[in-house]
Design a protein around this motif. Structure first.
Motif, PDB file in Angstrom:
ATOM      1  N   GLU A 201      -0.477 -27.671  63.150  1.00 37.14           N
ATOM      2  CA  GLU A 201       0.757 -27.321  63.825  1.00 37.14           C
ATOM      3  C   GLU A 201       1.632 -27.353  62.437  1.00 37.14           C
ATOM      4  N   MET A 202       1.968 -28.002  61.729  1.00 38.46           N
ATOM      5  CA  MET A 202       2.733 -28.261  60.002  1.00 38.46           C
ATOM      6  C   MET A 202       3.097 -26.884  59.799  1.00 38.46           C
ATOM      7  N   ALA A 203       1.950 -26.403  58.956  1.00 42.91           N
ATOM      8  CA  ALA A 203       1.814 -24.750  58.757  1.00 42.91           C
ATOM      9  C   ALA A 203       2.470 -24.121  59.623  1.00 42.91           C
ATOM     10  N   SER A 204       2.454 -24.471  60.540  1.00 52.17           N
ATOM     11  CA  SER A 204       3.165 -23.237  61.723  1.00 52.17           C
ATOM     12  C   SER A 204       4.905 -23.646  61.823  1.00 52.17           C
ATOM     13  N   ARG A 205       4.703 -24.278  62.046  1.00 55.84           N
ATOM     14  CA  ARG A 205       6.483 -24.630  62.186  1.00 55.84           C
ATOM     15  C   ARG A 205       7.193 -24.175  60.857  1.00 55.84           C
ATOM     16  N   ARG A 206       6.145 -24.780  59.931  1.00 57.30           N
ATOM     17  CA  ARG A 206       6.917 -24.143  58.240  1.00 57.30           C
ATOM     18  C   ARG A 206       7.025 -22.654  58.384  1.00 57.30           C
ATOM     19  N   MET A 207       6.034 -22.145  58.388  1.00 55.63           N
ATOM     20  CA  MET A 207       5.776 -20.401  59.314  1.00 55.63           C
ATOM     21  C   MET A 207       6.875 -19.749  59.825  1.00 55.63           C
ATOM     22  N   ARG A 208       7.050 -20.157  60.707  1.00 60.34           N
ATOM     23  CA  ARG A 208       8.537 -19.842  61.962  1.00 60.34           C
ATOM     24  C   ARG A 208       9.531 -19.673  60.747  1.00 60.34           C
ATOM     25  N   ALA A 209       9.532 -20.630  60.271  1.00 61.02           N
ATOM     26  CA  ALA A 209      11.108 -21.212  59.321  1.00 61.02           C
ATOM     27  C   ALA A 209      11.586 -19.933  58.262  1.00 61.02           C
ATOM     28  N   HIS A 210       9.752 -20.493  57.938  1.00 55.18           N
ATOM     29  CA  HIS A 210       9.951 -18.916  56.851  1.00 55.18           C
ATOM     30  C   HIS A 210      10.443 -17.033  57.073  1.00 55.18           C
ATOM     31  N   MET A 211      10.110 -17.340  58.645  1.00 51.48           N
ATOM     32  CA  MET A 211      10.156 -16.088  58.833  1.00 51.48           C
ATOM     33  C   MET A 211      11.801 -15.678  59.313  1.00 51.48           C
ATOM     34  N   LEU A 212      12.692 -17.238  59.877  1.00 46.33           N
ATOM     35  CA  LEU A 212      13.433 -16.596  60.131  1.00 46.33           C
ATOM     36  C   LEU A 212      14.605 -16.493  59.022  1.00 46.33           C
ATOM     37  N   ASN A 213      14.136 -17.729  58.039  1.00 47.61           N
ATOM     38  CA  ASN A 213      14.762 -17.687  56.768  1.00 47.61           C
ATOM     39  C   ASN A 213      14.950 -15.297  56.560  1.00 47.61           C
ATOM     40  N   ALA A 214      13.827 -15.705  56.100  1.00 47.89           N
ATOM     41  CA  ALA A 214      13.480 -14.288  55.967  1.00 47.89           C
ATOM     42  C   ALA A 214      14.267 -13.274  56.738  1.00 47.89           C
ATOM     43  N   ALA A 215      14.750 -13.465  57.920  1.00 49.16           N
ATOM     44  CA  ALA A 215      16.069 -12.650  59.101  1.00 49.16           C
ATOM     45  C   ALA A 215      17.538 -12.537  58.473  1.00 49.16           C
ATOM     46  N   THR A 216      17.528 -14.061  57.694  1.00 45.60           N
ATOM     47  CA  THR A 216      19.012 -13.962  57.792  1.00 45.60           C
ATOM     48  C   THR A 216      19.122 -13.995  56.535  1.00 45.60           C
ATOM     49  N   ALA A 217      18.303 -13.586  55.280  1.00 42.42           N
ATOM     50  CA  ALA A 217      18.496 -12.958  53.931  1.00 42.42           C
ATOM     51  C   ALA A 217      18.562 -11.371  54.510  1.00 42.42           C
ATOM     52  N   LEU A 218      17.954 -10.929  55.480  1.00 40.63           N
ATOM     53  CA  LEU A 218      18.017 -10.047  55.277  1.00 40.63           C
ATOM     54  C   LEU A 218      19.753  -9.337  56.006  1.00 40.63           C
ATOM     55  N   ARG A 219      20.046 -10.215  56.686  1.00 32.36           N
ATOM     56  CA  ARG A 219      21.122 -10.184  57.620  1.00 32.36           C
ATOM     57  C   ARG A 219      22.180 -10.160  56.212  1.00 32.36           C
ATOM     58  N   ARG A 220      22.398 -11.461  55.879  1.00 33.11           N
ATOM     59  CA  ARG A 220      23.191 -11.530  54.427  1.00 33.11           C
ATOM     60  C   ARG A 220      23.538  -9.806  53.833  1.00 33.11           C
ATOM     61  N   PHE A 221      21.773  -9.776  52.844  1.00 32.71           N
ATOM     62  CA  PHE A 221      21.478  -8.171  52.080  1.00 32.71           C
ATOM     63  C   PHE A 221      22.140  -7.018  52.767  1.00 32.71           C
ATOM     64  N   ILE A 222      22.098  -7.111  54.227  1.00 35.75           N
ATOM     65  CA  ILE A 222      22.982  -5.941  54.679  1.00 35.75           C
ATOM     66  C   ILE A 222      24.746  -6.017  55.045  1.00 35.75           C
ATOM     67  N   GLU A 223      24.645  -7.063  55.060  1.00 36.56           N
ATOM     68  CA  GLU A 223      26.285  -7.726  55.043  1.00 36.56           C
ATOM     69  C   GLU A 223      27.398  -7.052  53.610  1.00 36.56           C
ATOM     70  N   ALA A 224      26.682  -7.909  52.837  1.00 33.97           N
ATOM     71  CA  ALA A 224      27.560  -7.802  51.346  1.00 33.97           C
ATOM     72  C   ALA A 224      26.994  -6.011  50.849  1.00 33.97           C
ATOM     73  N   ASN A 225      26.168  -5.696  51.278  1.00 35.53           N
ATOM     74  CA  ASN A 225      25.985  -3.352  51.019  1.00 35.53           C
ATOM     75  C   ASN A 225      26.996  -3.290  51.810  1.00 35.53           C
ATOM     76  N   LYS A 226      27.107  -3.656  52.768  1.00 36.40           N
ATOM     77  CA  LYS A 226      28.515  -2.708  53.861  1.00 36.40           C
ATOM     78  C   LYS A 226      29.633  -3.030  53.395  1.00 36.40           C
ATOM     79  N   SER A 227      29.907  -4.341  52.552  1.00 33.59           N
ATOM     80  CA  SER A 227      30.945  -4.497  52.260  1.00 33.59           C
ATOM     81  C   SER A 227      31.375  -4.151  50.544  1.00 33.59           C
ATOM     82  N   ALA A 228      30.309  -3.885  49.617  1.00 40.79           N
ATOM     83  CA  ALA A 228      30.072  -4.047  48.502  1.00 40.79           C
ATOM     84  C   ALA A 228      31.207  -2.447  48.452  1.00 40.79           C
TER      85      ALA A 228
END
Length: 228
Positions: A201-228
């Motif tokens: 159950e803990m592994a599951s919660r941490r994996m879900r957070a891991h994937m959502l953190n990846a999504a956040t990182a992608l959004r930030r990367f795209i936003e940074a490249n758009k403003s560059a």
């Protein structure tokens, strides 16, 4: 007459070139450098990459499989229209599937599978220290697919791979954001701790957070490249 080994070398060279072209186009599509609807001409791409049309055609075929490009009548190959909302929906779906996979894998993996997963994870520390993006991308794919296989549920593993294939471009690109590689490995470390403790159950919660953190990182990367 081409000898057998020479023929194999030619095939390997084409595959390597095709992979390089695919990765370059993947990054450009994921970051918005190549916008939705943009036409991808085989000859122009061949000239750009100094290649024949064969590896270009293979790269475009692989991009079509992942849903990044579409083949349209009279227009040829064009960049598919994927909105930020659609991409985030895909990450959310992937997060739930990955969470399910790691929960089952925690309880079902064999000692040999656990040993292999630990070995992969240990190896990734050196990759991060070197800042080797390509090596980490390859490792990351193998790490997650090892978990899929360790569920011992063939149908679930197939679905996880199918969703991952659709997201590969974006999962790859998010690793370029800031120190995301290091954070990704730290998140893997937390998941591995839960697996070692037998806490699915803990592994599951941490994996879900891991994937959502990846999504956040992608959004930030795209936003940074758009403003560059």
């Amino acid at each position: 007459m081409v000898k057998g080994s020479d023929a194999r070398d030619d095939v390997d060279d084409r595959e390597l070139l095709s992979d390089r072209i695919r990765k370059a186009l993947t990054d450009e599509i994921a970051t918005g450098t190549l916008v939705a609807g943009a036409s991808l001409d085989e000859q122009q791409l061949a000239d750009r990459f100094g290649a024949s049309r064969t590896p270009v055609r293979e790269a475009l075929r692989q991009l079509a499989v992942s849903g990044l490009v579409e083949v349209r009548a009279r227009r040829g190959v064009v960049v598919a229209r994927l909105t930020p909302e659609r991409i985030m929906d895909m990450f959310e779906t992937s997060a739930e599937i990955e969470a399910m996979c790691v929960r089952l894998a925690t309880y079902r993996m064999t000692p040999l599978e656990r040993s292999h997963l630990i070995g992969l994870h240990d190896m990734s520390d050196e990759i991060v220290e070197k800042g080797d993006f390509e090596a980490y991308d390859a490792f990351n794919r193998e790490f997650h697919e090892t978990i899929y296989r360790a569920t011992h549920n063939g149908f679930l593993a197939e679905q996880a791979i199918a969703v991952r294939t659709r997201l590969n471009a974006f999962r790859r690109t998010q690793l370029r954001q800031g120190d995301r590689m290091r954070k990704s490995r730290d998140e893997h470390d937390a998941i591995m701790q839960a697996i070692a403790e037998g806490d699915g159950e803990m592994a599951s919660r941490r994996m879900r957070a891991h994937m959502l953190n990846a999504a956040t990182a992608l959004r930030r990367f795209i936003e940074a490249n758009k403003s560059a």
